[in-house]
Write an enzyme that holds these catalytic residues in place. Structure first.
Site, PDB file in Angstrom:
ATOM      1  N   HIS A 274       0.797  -1.227   0.000  1.00  0.00           N
ATOM      2  CA  HIS A 274       0.000   0.000   0.000  1.00  0.00           C
ATOM      3  C   HIS A 274       0.829   1.277   0.000  1.00  0.00           C
ATOM      4  CE1 HIS A 274      -4.176  -1.435   0.489  1.00  0.00           C
ATOM      5  NE2 HIS A 274      -3.623  -2.476   1.087  1.00  0.00           N
TER       6      HIS A 274
ATOM      7  N   LYS B 123      -8.510  13.406   5.172  1.00  0.00           N
ATOM      8  CA  LYS B 123      -7.647  12.219   5.152  1.00  0.00           C
ATOM      9  C   LYS B 123      -6.635  12.358   6.282  1.00  0.00           C
ATOM     10  CE  LYS B 123      -6.721  13.024   0.899  1.00  0.00           C
ATOM     11  NZ  LYS B 123      -6.505  12.098  -0.206  1.00  0.00           N
ATOM     12  N   ARG B 124      -5.915  11.281   6.529  1.00  0.00           N
ATOM     13  CA  ARG B 124      -4.865  11.302   7.547  1.00  0.00           C
ATOM     14  C   ARG B 124      -3.919  12.476   7.291  1.00  0.00           C
ATOM     15  NH1 ARG B 124      -0.046   8.245   7.103  1.00  0.00           N
ATOM     16  NH2 ARG B 124      -1.029   7.198   5.335  1.00  0.00           N
TER      17      ARG B 124
ATOM     18  N   LYS C 110       0.647  14.012   1.912  1.00  0.00           N
ATOM     19  CA  LYS C 110      -0.717  14.291   1.456  1.00  0.00           C
ATOM     20  C   LYS C 110      -0.951  15.790   1.268  1.00  0.00           C
ATOM     21  CE  LYS C 110      -2.588  10.050   3.462  1.00  0.00           C
ATOM     22  NZ  LYS C 110      -3.085   9.395   2.245  1.00  0.00           N
TER      23      LYS C 110
ATOM     24  N   THR D 216      -8.761   6.160  -1.853  1.00  0.00           N
ATOM     25  CA  THR D 216     -10.150   5.750  -2.091  1.00  0.00           C
ATOM     26  C   THR D 216     -11.100   6.903  -1.778  1.00  0.00           C
ATOM     27  OG1 THR D 216     -10.225   4.768   0.130  1.00  0.00           O
ATOM     28  CG2 THR D 216      -9.790   3.292  -1.710  1.00  0.00           C
TER      29      THR D 216
ATOM     30  N   LYS E 158     -14.720   8.152  -3.606  1.00  0.00           N
ATOM     31  CA  LYS E 158     -15.980   8.434  -2.918  1.00  0.00           C
ATOM     32  C   LYS E 158     -16.493   9.826  -3.266  1.00  0.00           C
ATOM     33  CE  LYS E 158     -14.304   5.493   0.764  1.00  0.00           C
ATOM     34  NZ  LYS E 158     -13.471   5.507   1.976  1.00  0.00           N
TER      35      LYS E 158
END
Length: 812
Positions: free
Chosen positions: A353, A549-550, A555, A657, A661
């Site tokens: 991942h 998100k985290r 990110k 993901t 969504k």
């Protein structure tokens, strides 16, 4: 389901509900427990039928039973999903109405199951849903965390971590399995008895199973999440208790129960690292013992175990599985090495991942030897046999041997201590290894697994992630789901590919108007949530710009915040300009020991304090950080989003993901050419996505040439003003040191190239503004996004896993 079956089910449900409500005072909590218990009784029957069907599949079945091992399963609330799957939503609403209770209020009382944290856990939950929907014989295996990762609070803009005590009132969704108990060992020593090596002594704990049942929505099949709870073999040390040493009498119980306290204990200390390794070993051992016991009940011998069962490793956390399976087969069941290794290689497969080296777990040999001495012996043997094979295949390449060894030799090659490489173990022991988006899979074989791909070119492949439309569209967005039914019919509910028909209809004015009305209702709901939780009033007709998100540097939530600062400065400089009102929503947790991520959260709050209180800005710009992000909060945020921020540095996000969504719910995407963003753009049309930033090849090139982030700041007046504001205390009440660490990192290192991508990001946000002005055109773009999302169903993902990895044919 026939009318007769539905009537019988509704009647049984009402009877069970009445019986439960008769035992407790009537309120939303008792109604929740009653409804859940009534649902569970129905699901228990379906579970028994499913298990009976799977047990009869026989040795010649093409479908293997899948055992999906994951440290995380982020399931979210269960009642809404169960009601929808059983067709009982209206039945419960009707039953509650005479009691003066609203269904929505009862659903809100259920806490999220704190069994995961981020995308890894949400993906695993989607997979369980698809296992049930596709009728796949399967078990998900995880740990029963008592306090989750943590509940995130915010105090003076700083993240504070509190226990997420989601089990304090119990949970009606669990089904204890008292007959399903296994002993797991830590420490001790290896002895030889009758020529057989045995692991003895040390600490023993009992793994007790608790099942969480996940129903299909279009059949009576269910899938099972089996969670393990640790307890001590001995109840108390009675001698210590009698001496008055009550703490000592209980010490071993506390040590066992700590295995289930927290997801991902802080690994900045030796104690934290040891607990994490024990958690992983506990999960793997209990799960594999359960698998073997079930196989023996069904087939009578271990012959064919690898052909009847698939063991899938969701990232490196359960990568101890090959060593534990070998130990069980060799030591407990007396198989030869060759027999055991053949079974292991058939059974095990691995999904990677991340490309981040820090996430590819390694463990010090000293810790392994202390906690898992027999496993270390087995890993040494696997490694020796593997390296002998490499020598035979490519003689004389000693550098290759060092690179692919399961043991990082440390001191001889770069310092540090010798360590076990868990990702290497997973790759060597697996018959198939995959990444989770095409770019990620390509980079896996070009970078971190390049040597293994050279040795085993047929072992590596790609399976792009997907999400379940049951939770992430049908349940989260009922208004849009109803509009899709009206526009397309209900076929999309069982075949998400039917969404492609929206593309030709996206230009219809009536559909655009209806879509915008649904979106506005969702935005009104989120605006109310923001006001309730933060006391912040936002313009519900503004552009809702969302990143959830985290919190992690790669990110790039920080890039998002830098844009907010730049926009704020521009508005203050020219408040009378025709600004497109924008509400920026951020949510996510930072790991408790991740200082930089926590500092980014603090910056978000400081920027929000300044921006949201400036009368010159008004409702032209607002920034809202919603605390304690989880599945239920996401179900409110995602349907309301106009713009989805997917802005990781190209080459760092494996898949994502959340991006799927958002697009599935009609949000347009601003994103880098990274992860599954690429495949999404290809399916919906590249022009329908707001793509910006350096691509992977350019990122590699700029780093190779010697990246100097200060040059980008010096050449961009707008960027310089933003960095200066961070450094001069403009967002820190004059404290010039508060964000010095962020400024220094951006100017001196900038590992994730925020400075290089800033100008294009801001320019692309300008294109977003212009597109949003034309609401009809925006609606058409959003509907085309939805039309391209049919391929990103987790049902498609699981079907690919079955075909390439989990079927008997995949072993050929």
């Amino acid at each position: 389901m026939s009318t007769t079956q539905r009537t019988r089910l509704q009647s049984a449900f009402k009877s069970a509900l009445a019986a439960e409500l008769a035992q407790a005072p009537l309120d939303r909590d008792s109604a929740l427990r009653a409804a859940a218990t009534a649902c569970r009784s129905v699901l228990a029957e379906r579970w028994a039928k499913t298990q009976a069907q799977d047990a009869k599949r026989g040795a010649k079945a093409k479908t293997r039973r899948v055992h999906y091992l994951s440290m995380e399963f982020l399931m979210g609330r269960a009642l809404h999903n169960a009601l929808a799957a059983l067709g009982l939503t209206d039945t419960l609403a009707e039953a509650l109405a005479p009691l003066g209770l609203q269904l929505a209020d009862v659903l809100e009382r259920e806490p999220d199951a704190a069994l995961g944290n981020g995308g890894l856990g949400r993906l695993a939950a989607c997979f369980l849903d698809s296992f049930a929907e596709l009728g796949l014989p399967s078990f998900g295996y995880g740990l029963r965390y008592q306090f989750g990762m943590f509940a995130q609070g915010i105090t003076e803009g700083r993240q504070v971590e509190r226990p997420d005590d989601w089990l304090r009132l119990g949970t009606p969704w669990e089904q204890p399995r008292p007959e399903c108990r296994y002993t797991v060992r830590f420490g001790g020593r290896v002895v030889v008895e009758g020529g057989q090596r045995r692991w003895v002594g040390g600490e023993e704990v009992v793994a007790q199973a608790f099942d969480f049942i996940v129903p299909a929505h279009h059949s009576e099949r269910v899938s099972t999440l089996r969670q393990w709870q640790a307890s001590s073999v001995k109840p108390i040390d009675f001698e210590a208790f009698c001496r008055g040493d009550y703490e000592g009498a209980n010490r071993h119980r506390v040590a066992a129960e700590a295995l289930n306290w927290v997801l991902y204990p802080d690994d900045s200390t030796d104690a934290g690292r040891e607990l994490r390794l024990k958690q992983e070993a506990f999960l793997v051992s209990a799960s594999l013992q359960d698998l073997i016991a079930r196989h023996l009940r069904e087939f009578g011998s271990l012959q064919g175990l690898g052909r009847a069962n698939a063991i899938h490793l969701n990232d490196t956390h359960p990568a101890l599985a090959p060593a534990e399976l070998m130990r069980l087969l060799l030591d407990e069941h007396g198989l030869s090495w060759d027999e055991a290794w053949a079974i292991t290689r058939q059974a095990v497969s691995y999904t990677n991942h991340t490309l981040m080296p820090e996430a590819l777990e390694t463990w010090p040999l000293r810790m392994f030897e202390a906690l898992l001495p027999r496993h270390l012996e087995i890993i040494y043997e696997i490694n020796q046999r593997f390296l002998d094979g490499v020598k035979a295949q490519l003689p004389g390449d000693t550098a290759l041997l060092r690179r692919v060894s399961l043991i990082d030799e440390g001191p001889e090659h770069g310092g540090g201590e010798r360590r076990v490489r868990m990702a290497a173990l997973a790759v060597v022991a697996s018959h198939r290894v995959n990444g989770v988006a095409q770019l990620h899979s390509d980079l896996c074989v070009q970078t971190i697994f390049a040597d293994y791909a050279r040795l085993f070119p047929q072992r590596f492949h790609n399976v792009t992630n997907g999400v379940t439309p049951r939770r992430w569209l049908m349940q989260a967005n009922p208004g849009f789901s109803a509009l899709l039914d009206e526009t397309l019919g209900e076929g999309w509910r069982t075949d998400l590919g039917e969404l492609a028909k929206l593309k030709k209809k996206a230009g219809q004015a009536k559909l655009q108007k209806a879509f915008l009305a649904v979106k506005q209702a969702n935005k009104d709901k989120l605006a109310a949530r923001i006001r309730q939780e933060l006391g912040l009033v936002v313009n519900p007709t503004s552009l809702f710009d969302v990143q959830i998100k985290r919190i992690h540097e790669y990110k790039r939530q920080l890039l998002n915040i830098l844009h907010v600062i730049a926009r704020y400065q521009a508005i203050v400089a020219n408040p009378q300009a025709d600004w497109v009102p924008r509400t920026v929503v951020i949510a996510g947790k930072a790991a408790s020991a991740y200082h930089m991520a926590k500092l980014i959260i603090q910056l978000a709050h400081d920027v929000a304090r300044v921006v949201n209180s400036d009368p010159r800005v008004g409702d032209k710009l607002k920034l809202a950080f919603l605390p304690n992000y989880g599945v239920s909060l996401a179900e409110t945020i995602i349907p309301a989003a106009d713009l989805s921020e997917q802005i990781s540095t190209a080459g760092t996000e494996a898949s994502g993901t959340g991006n799927m969504k958002f697009a599935l719910n009609g949000a347009c995407t601003i994103g880098t050419w990274d992860g599954a963003n690429i495949e999404m753009a290809q399916h919906m049309g590249v022009d329908e996505m707001f793509v910006f930033g350096l691509r992977t090849e350019a990122v590699e090139k700029i780093k190779a040439l010697g990246y100097d982030p200060r040059l980008y700041v010096e050449e961009n007046r707008q960027l310089k003003a933003v960095i200066d504001a961070l450094g001069d205390g403009s967002f820190a009440n004059g404290d010039t040191q508060r964000y010095r660490a962020i400024v220094d990192k951006l100017l001196q290192v900038d590992n994730y190239l925020l400075m290089a991508d800033f100008a294009d990001y801001v320019a692309t946000q300008g294109r977003v503004d212009e597109a949003f002005r034309d609401r009809a055109a925006w609606a058409e773009r959003a509907l085309k996004n939805v039309a391209g999302m049919g391929w990103f169903s987790s049902d498609r993902t699981i079907a690919e896993y079955v075909e390439r990895v989990w079927s008997v044919d995949s072993l050929a």
